[in-house]
Design a protein around this motif. Structure first.
Motif, PDB file in Angstrom:
ATOM      1  N   ARG A   1       0.833  -1.199   0.000  1.00  6.13           N
ATOM      2  CA  ARG A   1       0.000   0.000   0.000  1.00  6.13           C
ATOM      3  C   ARG A   1       0.878   1.264   0.000  1.00  6.13           C
ATOM      4  NH1 ARG A   1      -2.476  -0.510   4.812  1.00  6.13           N
ATOM      5  NH2 ARG A   1      -4.270  -1.619   3.960  1.00  6.13           N
ATOM      6  N   ASP A   2       2.004   1.172   0.702  1.00  2.00           N
ATOM      7  CA  ASP A   2       2.902   2.315   0.847  1.00  2.00           C
ATOM      8  C   ASP A   2       4.248   1.778   1.321  1.00  2.00           C
ATOM      9  OD1 ASP A   2       3.804   4.919   0.898  1.00  2.00           O
ATOM     10  OD2 ASP A   2       2.370   5.635   2.392  1.00  2.00           O
ATOM     11  N   HIS A   3       5.251   2.644   1.343  1.00  2.00           N
ATOM     12  CA  HIS A   3       6.547   2.188   1.837  1.00  2.00           C
ATOM     13  C   HIS A   3       7.185   3.223   2.758  1.00  2.00           C
ATOM     14  CE1 HIS A   3       8.532   4.156  -1.897  1.00  2.00           C
ATOM     15  NE2 HIS A   3       8.925   4.848  -0.854  1.00  2.00           N
ATOM     16  N   ILE A   4       8.130   2.740   3.557  1.00  2.00           N
ATOM     17  CA  ILE A   4       9.024   3.579   4.345  1.00  2.00           C
ATOM     18  C   ILE A   4      10.428   3.341   3.791  1.00  2.00           C
ATOM     19  CG2 ILE A   4       9.988   4.085   6.622  1.00  2.00           C
ATOM     20  CD1 ILE A   4       7.402   2.884   7.829  1.00  2.00           C
ATOM     21  N   ASN A   5      10.999   4.363   3.209  1.00  3.51           N
ATOM     22  CA  ASN A   5      12.307   4.243   2.567  1.00  3.51           C
ATOM     23  C   ASN A   5      13.363   4.744   3.547  1.00  3.51           C
ATOM     24  OD1 ASN A   5      14.519   4.231   0.905  1.00  3.51           O
ATOM     25  ND2 ASN A   5      13.741   5.753  -0.544  1.00  3.51           N
ATOM     26  N   MET A   6      13.872   3.847   4.395  1.00  2.00           N
ATOM     27  CA  MET A   6      14.822   4.252   5.428  1.00  2.00           C
ATOM     28  C   MET A   6      16.082   4.906   4.853  1.00  2.00           C
ATOM     29  SD  MET A   6      13.447   3.766   8.383  1.00  2.00           S
ATOM     30  CE  MET A   6      14.815   3.731   9.545  1.00  2.00           C
ATOM     31  N   PRO A   7      16.716   4.338   3.818  1.00  2.00           N
ATOM     32  CA  PRO A   7      17.870   5.035   3.245  1.00  2.00           C
ATOM     33  C   PRO A   7      17.484   6.414   2.687  1.00  2.00           C
ATOM     34  CG  PRO A   7      17.858   2.744   2.557  1.00  2.00           C
ATOM     35  CD  PRO A   7      16.530   2.997   3.213  1.00  2.00           C
ATOM     36  N   GLY A   8      16.294   6.498   2.087  1.00  2.00           N
ATOM     37  CA  GLY A   8      15.852   7.768   1.522  1.00  2.00           C
ATOM     38  C   GLY A   8      15.664   8.841   2.576  1.00  2.00           C
ATOM     39  N   LEU A   9      15.203   8.444   3.761  1.00  2.00           N
ATOM     40  CA  LEU A   9      15.031   9.408   4.850  1.00  2.00           C
ATOM     41  C   LEU A   9      16.373   9.944   5.338  1.00  2.00           C
ATOM     42  CD1 LEU A   9      12.213   7.647   6.920  1.00  2.00           C
ATOM     43  CD2 LEU A   9      11.984   9.587   5.355  1.00  2.00           C
ATOM     44  N   ALA A  10      17.442   9.207   5.032  1.00  3.62           N
ATOM     45  CA  ALA A  10      18.785   9.631   5.417  1.00  3.62           C
ATOM     46  C   ALA A  10      19.557  10.196   4.214  1.00  3.62           C
ATOM     47  CB  ALA A  10      19.549   8.464   6.026  1.00  3.62           C
TER      48      ALA A  10
ATOM     49  N   GLU B   1      -2.832  -6.331   2.548  1.00  6.44           N
ATOM     50  CA  GLU B   1      -2.292  -5.045   2.120  1.00  6.44           C
ATOM     51  C   GLU B   1      -1.490  -4.480   3.273  1.00  6.44           C
ATOM     52  OE1 GLU B   1      -4.085  -1.995  -0.941  1.00  6.44           O
ATOM     53  OE2 GLU B   1      -5.592  -2.520   0.555  1.00  6.44           O
ATOM     54  N   GLY B   2      -0.328  -3.935   3.001  1.00  4.88           N
ATOM     55  CA  GLY B   2       0.472  -3.420   4.095  1.00  4.88           C
ATOM     56  C   GLY B   2       1.566  -2.477   3.656  1.00  4.88           C
ATOM     57  N   VAL B   3       2.359  -2.043   4.633  1.00  8.30           N
ATOM     58  CA  VAL B   3       3.441  -1.083   4.418  1.00  8.30           C
ATOM     59  C   VAL B   3       4.773  -1.824   4.391  1.00  8.30           C
ATOM     60  CG1 VAL B   3       4.653   0.922   5.371  1.00  8.30           C
ATOM     61  CG2 VAL B   3       2.150   0.786   5.509  1.00  8.30           C
ATOM     62  N   TYR B   4       5.540  -1.599   3.345  1.00  9.40           N
ATOM     63  CA  TYR B   4       6.858  -2.205   3.174  1.00  9.40           C
ATOM     64  C   TYR B   4       7.928  -1.207   3.619  1.00  9.40           C
ATOM     65  CZ  TYR B   4      10.981  -4.054   0.669  1.00  9.40           C
ATOM     66  OH  TYR B   4      12.232  -4.530   0.340  1.00  9.40           O
ATOM     67  N   CYS B   5       8.903  -1.693   4.358  1.00 15.84           N
ATOM     68  CA  CYS B   5      10.014  -0.846   4.774  1.00 15.84           C
ATOM     69  C   CYS B   5      11.294  -1.355   4.133  1.00 15.84           C
ATOM     70  CB  CYS B   5      10.163  -0.851   6.299  1.00 15.84           C
ATOM     71  SG  CYS B   5      11.529   0.177   6.891  1.00 15.84           S
ATOM     72  N   MET B   6      12.029  -0.442   3.512  1.00 15.43           N
ATOM     73  CA  MET B   6      13.322  -0.815   2.949  1.00 15.43           C
ATOM     74  C   MET B   6      14.451  -0.421   3.904  1.00 15.43           C
ATOM     75  SD  MET B   6      15.550   0.656  -0.192  1.00 15.43           S
ATOM     76  CE  MET B   6      17.243   0.052  -0.390  1.00 15.43           C
ATOM     77  N   VAL B   7      15.347  -1.385   4.152  1.00 14.95           N
ATOM     78  CA  VAL B   7      16.591  -1.123   4.870  1.00 14.95           C
ATOM     79  C   VAL B   7      17.755  -1.458   3.931  1.00 14.95           C
ATOM     80  CG1 VAL B   7      15.598  -1.505   7.144  1.00 14.95           C
ATOM     81  CG2 VAL B   7      16.545  -3.441   5.883  1.00 14.95           C
ATOM     82  N   GLY B   8      18.951  -1.044   4.313  1.00 15.96           N
ATOM     83  CA  GLY B   8      20.079  -1.175   3.401  1.00 15.96           C
ATOM     84  C   GLY B   8      20.635  -2.569   3.256  1.00 15.96           C
ATOM     85  N   GLY B   9      20.597  -3.389   4.344  1.00 20.79           N
ATOM     86  CA  GLY B   9      21.206  -4.706   4.284  1.00 20.79           C
ATOM     87  C   GLY B   9      22.731  -4.590   4.168  1.00 20.79           C
ATOM     88  N   PRO B  10      23.417  -5.734   3.906  1.00 16.69           N
ATOM     89  CA  PRO B  10      22.880  -7.060   3.606  1.00 16.69           C
ATOM     90  C   PRO B  10      22.554  -7.917   4.832  1.00 16.69           C
ATOM     91  CG  PRO B  10      25.247  -7.093   3.383  1.00 16.69           C
ATOM     92  CD  PRO B  10      24.885  -5.688   3.732  1.00 16.69           C
ATOM     93  N   ASN B  11      22.832  -7.433   6.036  1.00 21.67           N
ATOM     94  CA  ASN B  11      22.474  -8.239   7.199  1.00 21.67           C
ATOM     95  C   ASN B  11      20.975  -8.187   7.441  1.00 21.67           C
ATOM     96  OD1 ASN B  11      23.451  -5.384   8.184  1.00 21.67           O
ATOM     97  ND2 ASN B  11      21.912  -6.069   9.677  1.00 21.67           N
ATOM     98  N   PHE B  12      20.439  -9.268   8.016  1.00 23.27           N
ATOM     99  CA  PHE B  12      19.057  -9.241   8.471  1.00 23.27           C
ATOM    100  C   PHE B  12      18.978  -8.407   9.752  1.00 23.27           C
ATOM    101  CE2 PHE B  12      19.239 -13.155   5.929  1.00 23.27           C
ATOM    102  CZ  PHE B  12      18.162 -12.926   5.074  1.00 23.27           C
ATOM    103  N   GLU B  13      17.769  -8.008  10.098  1.00 19.77           N
ATOM    104  CA  GLU B  13      17.579  -7.019  11.145  1.00 19.77           C
ATOM    105  C   GLU B  13      17.854  -7.583  12.546  1.00 19.77           C
ATOM    106  OE1 GLU B  13      15.963  -6.413   7.527  1.00 19.77           O
ATOM    107  OE2 GLU B  13      15.108  -7.911   8.899  1.00 19.77           O
TER     108      GLU B  13
END
Length: 296
Positions: free
Chosen positions: A135-144, A191-203
């Motif tokens: 439905r939407d995303h949170i772009n963590m790298p983009g916020l930085a 339906e949900g919100v996807y968040c992108m993180v940089g990786g490559p490690n898992f959270e």
């Protein structure tokens, strides 16, 4: 990593011209094949395949499970181009390089971009093997400030300050939910919100708790850069996550995730993903088409 700081329109144009000189029909739908969807490209009619290594200005995919091919052909009567393998920041590529294929797609004539990925669940109601329509995303790298639109803006692609309010096309999301019900997959589709993180490690556990509190339902290491550029270029976007694992938010009692298990879930859901996306492609109405959209 490439020494240039941003893309050049002329490089995208060169790549598009090279491809258009070698394919039968320009594509109108672009598909980024994430985990579990690589076989979709093999169902295209009159398929024409180009290894990334042969395409001017294209980087190489280095991730296990990503074939590294661009496949052109027809699916359900529509001309498509499929990326079998995407590019990631964690591979060492700058974001302008990660998203170069999307700008090339725009110059090829792509109107709709379908983006798929593998993601870990942060939501208590999601199970491994479920599908999440983004439905939407949170772009963590983009916020930085790690954004693919950083640098000089070329108005031939889009405006300096694009809005992302309606990035994931509401009509396509509604259509996809109808298709899920029709195919009998309503029980595993959300339906949900996807968040992108940089990786490559898992959270880490603390990171997972943090992202869940931010409002993320699933987390992965891709998608947001391609989607931002597609929106900038004026494409309609549909995103789909395959939930391959539950992201641990507890310090005790849960096994750690690994890439092999992610690939295994992708293989197990490959047929459902392929069926779902194929039906979505069939049902999409493109700009300039005279026929009315099929009712479901």
């Amino acid at each position: 990593m490439h020494s240039k700081e941003s893309f050049r329109y002329e490089d995208c144009e060169e790549t598009a011209r090279w491809l258009l000189g070698r394919v039968q029909s320009p594509p109108t739908i672009g598909i980024i094949c994430g985990t579990g969807l690589g076989l979709l490209a093999e169902t295209l009619h009159n398929a024409e395949t180009f290894p990334y290594s042969q395409i001017p200005n294209f980087p190489a995919s280095t991730v296990t499970g990503h074939a590294g091919q661009l496949v052109f052909g027809s699916l359900q009567g529509k001309t498509c181009v499929c990326m079998k393998g995407r590019f990631h920041v964690y591979e060492g590529y700058p974001l302008w390089k990660v998203t170069l294929p999307i700008r090339v797609f725009k110059l090829l004539g792509v109107q709709v971009l379908l983006v798929t990925n593998a993601a870990g669940s942060l939501c208590d109601t999601y199970r491994t093997g479920d599908l999440m329509i983004i439905r939407d995303h949170i772009n963590m790298p983009g916020l930085a400030a790690l954004n693919p639109l950083t640098g000089p803006n070329d108005e031939r692609f889009g405006p300096r300050f694009p809005s992302l309010r309606d990035t994931y096309d509401s009509d396509l999301r509604s259509l996809a939910l109808d298709i899920a019900r029709r195919l009998g997959h309503a029980g595993l589709t959300h339906e949900g919100v996807y968040c992108m993180v940089g990786g490559p490690n898992f959270e880490s556990v603390a990171e997972a708790r943090f992202l869940q509190k931010l409002g993320a339902d699933a987390v992965g290491m891709s998608t947001a850069p391609e989607v931002v550029v597609a929106k900038h270029c004026g494409m309609r976007v549909f995103g789909l996550s395959l939930i391959t694992n539950r992201v641990s938010q507890e310090y005790e009692g849960e096994e750690s995730v690994n890439h092999s298990s992610v690939l295994e879930v992708g293989e197990g859901r490959a047929q459902i993903l392929q069926e779902f996306v194929t039906e979505l492609v069939r049902s999409i109405r493109l700009h300039g088409e005279r026929e009315s959209q099929d009712s479901l």
